[in-house]
Design a protein around this motif. Structure first.
Motif, short mmCIF file in Angstrom:
data_model
loop_
_atom_site.label_atom_id
_atom_site.label_comp_id
_atom_site.label_asym_id
_atom_site.label_seq_id
_atom_site.Cartn_x
_atom_site.Cartn_y
_atom_site.Cartn_z
N SER A 467 58.42 12.63 9.63
CA SER A 467 59.97 12.60 9.86
C SER A 467 60.93 12.53 8.84
O SER A 467 62.12 12.68 8.83
CB SER A 467 60.17 11.35 10.92
OG SER A 467 59.70 10.02 10.52
N VAL A 468 60.41 11.78 7.82
CA VAL A 468 61.16 11.58 6.54
C VAL A 468 60.32 11.81 5.28
O VAL A 468 58.91 11.60 5.16
CB VAL A 468 61.47 9.99 6.43
CG1 VAL A 468 62.37 9.82 5.25
CG2 VAL A 468 62.36 9.67 7.55
N ALA A 502 68.72 22.58 5.23
CA ALA A 502 69.57 22.55 6.21
C ALA A 502 70.93 22.74 5.65
O ALA A 502 71.34 22.03 4.49
CB ALA A 502 69.67 21.54 7.52
N SER A 505 73.20 19.82 3.42
CA SER A 505 72.57 18.65 2.48
C SER A 505 73.26 18.63 1.27
O SER A 505 73.65 19.45 0.78
CB SER A 505 71.08 19.46 2.18
OG SER A 505 70.32 19.14 3.61
N GLN A 540 71.14 12.43 0.68
CA GLN A 540 70.49 12.43 1.70
C GLN A 540 70.52 14.18 2.00
O GLN A 540 71.32 14.93 1.52
CB GLN A 540 71.08 11.95 2.84
CG GLN A 540 71.14 10.58 3.12
CD GLN A 540 71.55 9.80 4.20
OE1 GLN A 540 71.95 10.51 5.08
NE2 GLN A 540 72.03 8.45 4.14
N GLY A 541 69.51 14.59 2.78
CA GLY A 541 69.63 15.80 3.23
C GLY A 541 68.64 16.19 4.32
O GLY A 541 68.05 15.28 4.95
N LEU A 542 68.44 17.41 4.67
CA LEU A 542 67.79 17.69 6.00
C LEU A 542 67.02 19.03 5.76
O LEU A 542 67.37 20.02 5.37
CB LEU A 542 68.63 17.84 7.11
CG LEU A 542 68.05 17.87 8.54
CD1 LEU A 542 67.16 16.80 8.91
CD2 LEU A 542 69.11 18.33 9.65
N GLU A 544 64.79 21.82 7.87
CA GLU A 544 64.69 22.28 9.22
C GLU A 544 63.61 23.36 9.54
O GLU A 544 63.51 24.17 8.63
CB GLU A 544 65.91 22.48 10.08
CG GLU A 544 66.70 23.74 9.44
CD GLU A 544 68.13 23.95 9.93
OE1 GLU A 544 68.43 23.44 10.97
OE2 GLU A 544 69.01 24.79 9.21
N LEU A 556 62.71 18.85 12.42
CA LEU A 556 63.63 18.38 11.47
C LEU A 556 63.05 17.20 10.58
O LEU A 556 62.38 16.31 11.10
CB LEU A 556 64.84 17.73 12.00
CG LEU A 556 65.89 18.51 12.96
CD1 LEU A 556 66.67 17.92 13.59
CD2 LEU A 556 66.32 19.85 12.24
N VAL A 557 63.29 17.24 9.41
CA VAL A 557 62.60 15.96 8.58
C VAL A 557 63.97 15.70 7.56
O VAL A 557 64.66 16.39 6.73
CB VAL A 557 61.46 16.78 7.61
CG1 VAL A 557 61.13 15.42 6.51
CG2 VAL A 557 60.34 17.40 8.29
N ASN A 558 64.11 14.31 7.55
CA ASN A 558 65.29 13.71 6.78
C ASN A 558 64.91 13.77 5.36
O ASN A 558 63.58 13.45 5.17
CB ASN A 558 65.55 12.36 7.00
CG ASN A 558 66.47 12.53 8.58
OD1 ASN A 558 67.42 13.09 8.66
ND2 ASN A 558 65.86 11.89 9.55
N LEU A 559 65.63 13.86 4.29
CA LEU A 559 65.38 13.88 3.08
C LEU A 559 66.22 12.83 2.34
O LEU A 559 67.50 12.62 2.61
CB LEU A 559 65.76 15.13 2.30
CG LEU A 559 65.02 16.48 2.91
CD1 LEU A 559 65.75 17.73 2.00
CD2 LEU A 559 63.51 16.55 2.96
#
Length: 980
Positions: A467-468, A502, A505, A540-542, A544, A556-559
């Motif tokens: 997830s992260v 995404a 980001s 932060q980024g994302l 997808e 989705l993966v949070n960066l």
């Protein structure tokens, strides 16, 4: 009076107010640094590379520079005294990069100033540590004017200043690279501290200026050292224009004609016999007109005009052709000037790729997007005025952007996104067409791209995905690459539409989008995300993706990551293993943990996190690293399947700080390589015998002359058109002391064909009467000399002024040049017979480079053969020394090596005959086979399982003497690729 006092007071107040303007109007400083990015490029491990950073004040007020600090432990700024920069002033400081391990590093240089105006006082820094180094002092070579068909030689110095062996990798690049060559036969490595001279050759095949560049690999990953090469191909007082005929783009089936003008600018007549098409690999060029001239003479000041035509048979650029103009100075046999022909078939200079765009299987209810690229190959701007999509069957093809007009600059490109959406429940193949209309001036053309795809029902995608993705603390300016890995954990194949970064980001994150694909059970796709913080702080980024799943179809993966200015670091922050074939075993790389803090740093934990088991890390951590200490770590990569792999090495400090290093690599399954050859027919062969004329060679000369029939055996069988000439190993006349040598040169032929006095025909051809008797006479060169210089004699026989002139201008003898011996289109075979070592002036690599250049650097067109003293002289007691230099050149130039003490001269000469006249038997492979036992050979499509062998030393397939492929045969060799 009162009014006067108030007036004075007002003026004083006004003056005071003028001296205290608002802050926005005060003079400001203007900090600037050049270069704005300090790029060290590749630098050798264990050595220091220095760059100069120029600081400037672009403002109106002075500022002070107190010092500088680097975020990278292996980048240092030597201490300097603080200084002040006045308005417009500049000052230089030195910055040093000293890599400890291989790999890329990025960081920042912070400058401590009191500059105002919000100007940045940080300079990004990057570099790459590599092992080994080569230095090249020269930057350019000018060969001057060189007549067509001749070869001019120069040298470039290379040296290895390091304490480790360095690879020596040379290549010639550029439009005229075919006219230059370098370093033939040299070892591929330089010993520590070795200096070597690299021979460079220029052999013009076209009139006019020639330019190329010799690239010398400095070290792994470095930009090469570049030595510019230039020369001019000349043909006396002859002018030929143009030297390159470019027909441009011509419609398929149509014919375009161009003119070639030949002009005699000199004061003497030239021999002229028209023109002929020398090369036309695509079968599209033609000499339409080549007028005959009276007595075949182009008089001084005269002009003749040739016409050539181009009729393309298919769309696309054709292989270049060449026309040879048969014009030359009288009483010479030098080749005529060549004119290159080039053109392209098609209606437009706009190219659209790919011609066929396949989306493969796409899940029902989902879409896939891919790009079509429009390339403007025109000399002017073109405009894409129309994009028209047609779905012919199945699902839907749509444009990913509006079909508006788009200008494309010359040499530029335009990406056109196409989206495929399968029709619900329709599993048959889908097809469509994209029409791209482009306009240039008043002309319009349309190019088409066929489209295909397939709708398919996929099971819900069961997948594992974090997830992260936490990049931890990263030094400002450095880059860490980690992976977002999506693996199919289910038992059925599933569909991945895309995996990407995404929108929105932070720009500190970047990644290349992964296009649609089908994930089989257990397989994965990895999106490599790179994080490079420009400043301190949180980012932060994302990431997808889209997969076939009714409720979990948009993973989705949070960066997250943080830029820091710390005194602990890991370099390189990303260890990149590159491409590794699955069969090649693990690769190993090193990286380093640095403590540049004033006190100890305790690394309380080091953990490797990865979705698989491809990577391993070892080293002396966790541990306490003292101030200024370094700890070397080792990473190992062994891919188990194709695709991108990524892992994270997390370092946890006692104070809670977490620093990461990324490990990335790409696995490839075992692949096969197929090399294709066409067996050439050696219809014409020029043979030069170089015969030792020292006092111990009488019997060998007699045996050679008596076995001429054995030497011609292969030539007779193949009906070869041959020319045979003889010269000696003597350069200077040697009168007295021994018996007189015949032929008119007293043993000092100096490369001239024997006999220089013309008492016997000097060139033997199939039409020569009593050829055997002539050969016996010409090989009885006498035994008067004492200094054997066979390689120099070979070079002089095949170079200016002997090569094409019918008379040597340096000597009193008449008609003693070698003109008429060497033919441009013929194979060249050299045969040296000597019982002594060669004492020529140049290294063997010089002669190899020269001979190859003389034949267009085509190793199949030249062979060097040595019948000399063997390595073991106990088997040849009449030879005073081994002919090691001759044997070295023979092994490099596809020749035969035999002993001068051969007991059977007929057998030896038969072997030489096969080498000189027989078909090619050796076919060098382009790569190293992983398993020589798995090599498969086909001749004209038929498998050949015997009659050939693999020569590991030469990395070549060698056919048996009686099993060589016939002229015109197609030879295909397939083998598994080896490991580097």
């Amino acid at each position: 009076m009162r009014g006067l006092r108030w007036l004075v007071l007002a003026l004083v107040v006004a003056a005071a107010t003028a001296c205290e303007r608002p802050t926005s109007q005060q003079a400001r400083t203007g900090f600037a640094a050049r270069p704005e990015l300090l790029e060290f490029g590749a630098a050798a491990v264990g050595r220091t590379k220095t760059m100069t950073l120029r600081l400037a004040n672009q403002g109106r007020a002075s500022y002070r520079v107190e010092g500088a600090r680097s975020s990278l432990p292996n980048v240092q700024v030597p201490a300097f005294e603080p200084f002040t920069l006045t308005a417009g002033a500049e000052h230089e400081i030195e910055v040093r990069f000293s890599p400890d391990v291989e790999g890329a590093v990025q960081g920042q240089l912070e400058l401590f100033t009191d500059a105002s105006g919000g100007a940045a006082t940080q300079v990004p820094v990057s570099g790459r540590g590599v092992k080994a180094l080569v230095e090249v002092p020269e930057s350019a070579l000018d060969f001057g004017n060189v007549n067509l068909g001749l070869v001019e030689m120069r040298e470039v110095t290379v040296r290895n200043p390091s304490d480790v062996e360095s690879p020596l990798v040379l290549s010639v690049e550029g439009a005229d690279a075919d006219q230059f060559s370098a370093g033939a036969g040299l070892p591929s490595t330089l010993a520590p501290h070795e200096t070597r001279k690299v021979p460079v050759a220029f052999s013009p095949v076209r009139l006019g200026n020639a330019e190329a560049a010799l690239h010398v690999a400095i070290c792994d990953g470095c930009e090469p050292a570049v030595v510019t090469l230039k020369g001019m191909g000349v043909a006396g007082a002859l002018e030929v224009t143009p030297l390159r005929v470019d027909f441009g783009r011509v419609a398929v089936g149509a014919t375009a004609e161009e003119r070639i003008t030949v002009r005699n600018l000199g004061s003497e007549p030239l021999s002229y016999k028209g023109a002929s098409l020398l090369e036309d690999p695509s079968g599209v060029f033609k000499v339409v007109s080549a007028p005959a001239l009276p007595n075949d003479v182009l008089a001084p000041g005269a002009v003749v005009e040739l016409r050539v035509a181009f009729t393309p048979a298919a769309a696309g650029r054709v292989k270049d052709g060449r026309v040879e103009v048969s014009v030359r100075k009288q009483k010479t046999t030098s080749p005529g000037p060549k004119v290159t022909l080039t053109g392209e078939g098609g209606a437009s200079c706009v190219e659209v790729t790919p011609a066929h765009l396949s989306f493969g299987p796409v899940a029902f209810g989902m879409t896939a997007t891919r790009d079509v690229t429009v390339h403007n190959r025109c000399r002017e701007e073109t405009t894409v005025t129309g994009l028209h999509l047609t779905t012919q069957a199945g699902g839907y093809f749509t444009l990913a952007q509006p079909p508006s007009s788009h200008p494309v600059a010359p040499g530029g490109t335009l990406k056109v996104g196409i989206t495929f959406s399968p029709r619900a429940g329709v599993g048959s193949a889908s097809s469509g067409q994209l029409a791209v209309t482009s306009t240039q001036r008043s002309s319009t053309s349309t190019d088409g791209v066929t489209l295909s795809g397939e709708g398919r029902a996929f099971a819900p995608c069961e997948y594992a995905l974090p997830s992260v993705l936490d990049f931890g603390q990263v030094p400002v300016g450095s880059e860490v690459a980690l992976g977002v890995t999506l693996r199919n954990t289910g038992s059925e194949a599933c569909f991945l539409s895309a995996l990407q970064l995404a929108s929105g980001s932070d720009p500190a994150f970047r990644a290349a989008t992964l296009p649609n694909s089908v994930l089989e059970p257990g397989k994965k796709m990895t999106l490599v995300v790179r994080f490079q913080p420009p400043t301190d702080g949180e980012f932060q980024g994302l990431a997808e993706g889209w997969v076939s799943h009714p409720t979990r179809g948009h993973p989705l993966v949070n960066l997250v990551g943080r830029g820091v200015q710390g005194c602990f670091s890991v370099q390189p922050t990303t260890v990149d293993f590159g491409i590794n074939r699955l069969v090649c075993g693990p690769r190993t790389r090193e990286f380093m943990a640095y403590n540049d803090c004033p006190g100890d740093v305790k690394v309380s934990g080091m953990k490797l996190e990865q979705p698989g088991h491809e990577f391993a890390v070892s080293g002396a951590l966790p541990a306490t690293i003292p101030a200024g200490g370094r700890v070397k770590l080792t990473a190992k990569y062994a891919p188990v399947e194709e695709g991108e792999d990524a892992a994270t090495v997390r370092f946890t400090l006692k104070d809670g700080g977490v620093y990461n290093a990324g490990l990335v690599g790409r696995g490839l399954s075992k692949t096969d390589q197929t090399d294709r050859f066409v067996q050439q027919a050696e219809a014409r062969v020029d043979v030069l015998f170089v015969v030792d004329n020292s006092g111990s060679m009488m019997e060998e000369q007699q045996s050679l002359g008596e076995n001429f029939a054995a030497f011609l055996s292969a030539a007779t069988a193949a009906q070869v058109d041959y020319r045979i000439g003889v010269t000696t190993t003597g350069l200077d006349p040697s009168p007295g002391g021994w018996s007189e040598c015949p032929g008119g040169a007293q043993g000092g032929e100096n490369g001239r064909l024997f006999p220089v006095d013309g008492s016997s025909p000097r060139i033997i051809t199939p039409e020569t009467p009593n050829a055997g008797g002539v050969f016996a006479t010409n090989t009885h060169v006498g035994v008067c000399h004492w200094n054997e210089q066979g390689l120099d004699a070979t070079y002089r026989a095949l170079s200016d002024p002997l090569l094409y002139d019918l008379d040597d201008p340096r000597t009193p003898q008449s008609s003693d040049g070698n003109g008429g011996f060497l033919r441009e289109e013929a194979k060249l075979a050299i045969i040296v017979l000597s019982d002594e070592e060669d004492f020529s002036s140049q290294p063997v690599s010089f002669y190899e480079t020269y001979l190859l250049a003389l034949k267009g650097n085509d190793p199949s067109k030249v062979s060097f053969n040595a019948v000399v003293g063997p390595e073991d002289l106990t088997t040849c007691t009449t030879s005073s020394s081994s002919g090691s230099r001759y044997m070295e050149l023979a092994r490099k130039l596809n020749g035969v090596v035999d002993s001068i003490c051969t007991p059977n001269w007929a057998t030896s000469l038969e072997k030489l005959s096969e080498s000189a006249f027989g078909p090619n038997r050796a076919f060098p492979l382009s790569e190293l086979p992983a398993d020589p036992g798995a090599i498969a050979v086909q001749v004209d499509g038929v498998p050949v399982t015997d009659g050939w062998s693999y020569d590991a030393r030469a990395n070549a397939i060698v056919f048996d003497r009686l099993r060589a492929p016939a002229p015109g045969s197609v030879v295909e060799v397939t083998y598994p690729l080896g490991c580097p």
